[in-house]
Scaffold this motif. Structure first.
Motif, PDB file in Angstrom:
ATOM      1  N   SER A   1       3.597   1.654  -1.698  1.00 27.95           N
ATOM      2  CA  SER A   1       4.384   1.697  -2.939  1.00 27.95           C
ATOM      3  C   SER A   1       3.830   2.755  -3.883  1.00 27.95           C
ATOM      4  O   SER A   1       2.684   3.189  -3.740  1.00 27.95           O
TER       5      SER A   1
ATOM      6  N   ASN B   1      -3.168   5.688  -1.754  1.00 32.39           N
ATOM      7  CA  ASN B   1      -3.431   4.542  -2.630  1.00 32.39           C
ATOM      8  C   ASN B   1      -4.758   3.877  -2.295  1.00 32.39           C
ATOM      9  O   ASN B   1      -5.526   3.524  -3.198  1.00 32.39           O
TER      10      ASN B   1
ATOM     11  N   ILE C   1       1.311   7.678   1.737  1.00 28.34           N
ATOM     12  CA  ILE C   1       1.081   7.088   0.413  1.00 28.34           C
ATOM     13  C   ILE C   1       0.107   5.918   0.502  1.00 28.34           C
ATOM     14  O   ILE C   1      -0.698   5.697  -0.407  1.00 28.34           O
TER      15      ILE C   1
ATOM     16  N   TRP D   1       1.879   4.183  -7.001  1.00 34.00           N
ATOM     17  CA  TRP D   1       0.588   3.694  -7.490  1.00 34.00           C
ATOM     18  C   TRP D   1       0.731   2.542  -8.486  1.00 34.00           C
ATOM     19  O   TRP D   1       0.025   1.542  -8.383  1.00 34.00           O
ATOM     20  N   GLU D   2       1.631   2.657  -9.434  1.00 30.50           N
ATOM     21  CA  GLU D   2       1.772   1.623 -10.463  1.00 30.50           C
ATOM     22  C   GLU D   2       2.158   0.281  -9.842  1.00 30.50           C
ATOM     23  O   GLU D   2       1.644  -0.767 -10.238  1.00 30.50           O
TER      24      GLU D   2
ATOM     25  N   PHE E   1       1.638  -0.582  -6.648  1.00 31.68           N
ATOM     26  CA  PHE E   1       0.490  -0.974  -5.835  1.00 31.68           C
ATOM     27  C   PHE E   1      -0.591  -1.611  -6.705  1.00 31.68           C
ATOM     28  O   PHE E   1      -1.147  -2.662  -6.367  1.00 31.68           O
ATOM     29  N   GLU E   2      -0.858  -1.002  -7.833  1.00 29.68           N
ATOM     30  CA  GLU E   2      -1.881  -1.519  -8.743  1.00 29.68           C
ATOM     31  C   GLU E   2      -1.485  -2.898  -9.289  1.00 29.68           C
ATOM     32  O   GLU E   2      -2.308  -3.813  -9.356  1.00 29.68           O
TER      33      GLU E   2
ATOM     34  N   PHE F   1       0.829  -1.205   0.000  1.00 26.88           N
ATOM     35  CA  PHE F   1       0.000   0.000   0.000  1.00 26.88           C
ATOM     36  C   PHE F   1       0.865   1.258   0.000  1.00 26.88           C
ATOM     37  O   PHE F   1       0.432   2.306  -0.457  1.00 26.88           O
TER      38      PHE F   1
ATOM     39  N   TYR G   1       5.570   5.102   5.091  1.00 24.52           N
ATOM     40  CA  TYR G   1       4.563   4.704   4.111  1.00 24.52           C
ATOM     41  C   TYR G   1       3.128   5.138   4.408  1.00 24.52           C
ATOM     42  O   TYR G   1       2.246   4.918   3.584  1.00 24.52           O
TER      43      TYR G   1
ATOM     44  N   ARG H   1      -7.553   6.125  -3.529  1.00 24.52           N
ATOM     45  CA  ARG H   1      -7.642   6.084  -4.995  1.00 24.52           C
ATOM     46  C   ARG H   1      -8.292   4.785  -5.460  1.00 24.52           C
ATOM     47  O   ARG H   1      -9.121   4.786  -6.381  1.00 24.52           O
ATOM     48  N   LEU H   2      -7.941   3.676  -4.828  1.00 21.94           N
ATOM     49  CA  LEU H   2      -8.546   2.396  -5.189  1.00 21.94           C
ATOM     50  C   LEU H   2     -10.033   2.390  -4.858  1.00 21.94           C
ATOM     51  O   LEU H   2     -10.853   1.920  -5.653  1.00 21.94           O
TER      52      LEU H   2
END
Length: 114
Positions: A40, A98, A94, A42-43, A45-46, A38, A91, A101-102
């Motif tokens: 990391s 994340n 971020i 975004w890319e 994490f995704e 979580f 962390y 955003r999810l």
């Protein structure tokens, strides 16, 4: 194998189910390590999320994503995302971004928590 050792290992493994409010000290690190993606970019994490989704390929989207939203809400409702200072300092911000955003992405796709 010593029974106390087995019990300790079991507790550490069970801590990663995230069903208890807070694990013991070592368990806190195990939980934070389990959730570290979580924090990391975004890319990354995704991509990790896609790998986790593949592990649950047998679960239909209409069950998987509402449960994921419920899990995300539980994480967001905690006083801190991570339990240890180490992970919080590095962390926390971020991870929240994340997760949010999810949540927004899944809601835009029509999913809501169960």
């Amino acid at each position: 194998m010593d029974e106390r050792f087995r019990q300790s290992v079991r507790e550490l493994i069970m801590a990663t189910t995230h069903r208890r409010a807070r694990a013991r000290r070592n368990g806190c690190y195990v939980v934070d390590i389990d959730l570290c993606s979580f924090g990391s970019p975004w890319e990354t994490f995704e991509r990790d999320g896609q790998r986790i989704r593949a592990e649950f390929a047998g679960v239909p989207d209409d069950r998987y994503y509402p449960n994921l939203l419920r899990f995300l809400r539980a994480l967001q409702d905690r006083p801190t995302f991570f339990f240890t200072d180490y992970f919080q300092q590095r962390y926390e911000a971020i991870a929240h971004a994340n997760a949010q955003r999810l949540v927004e992405t899944l809601r835009a796709r029509g999913y809501s928590p169960v």
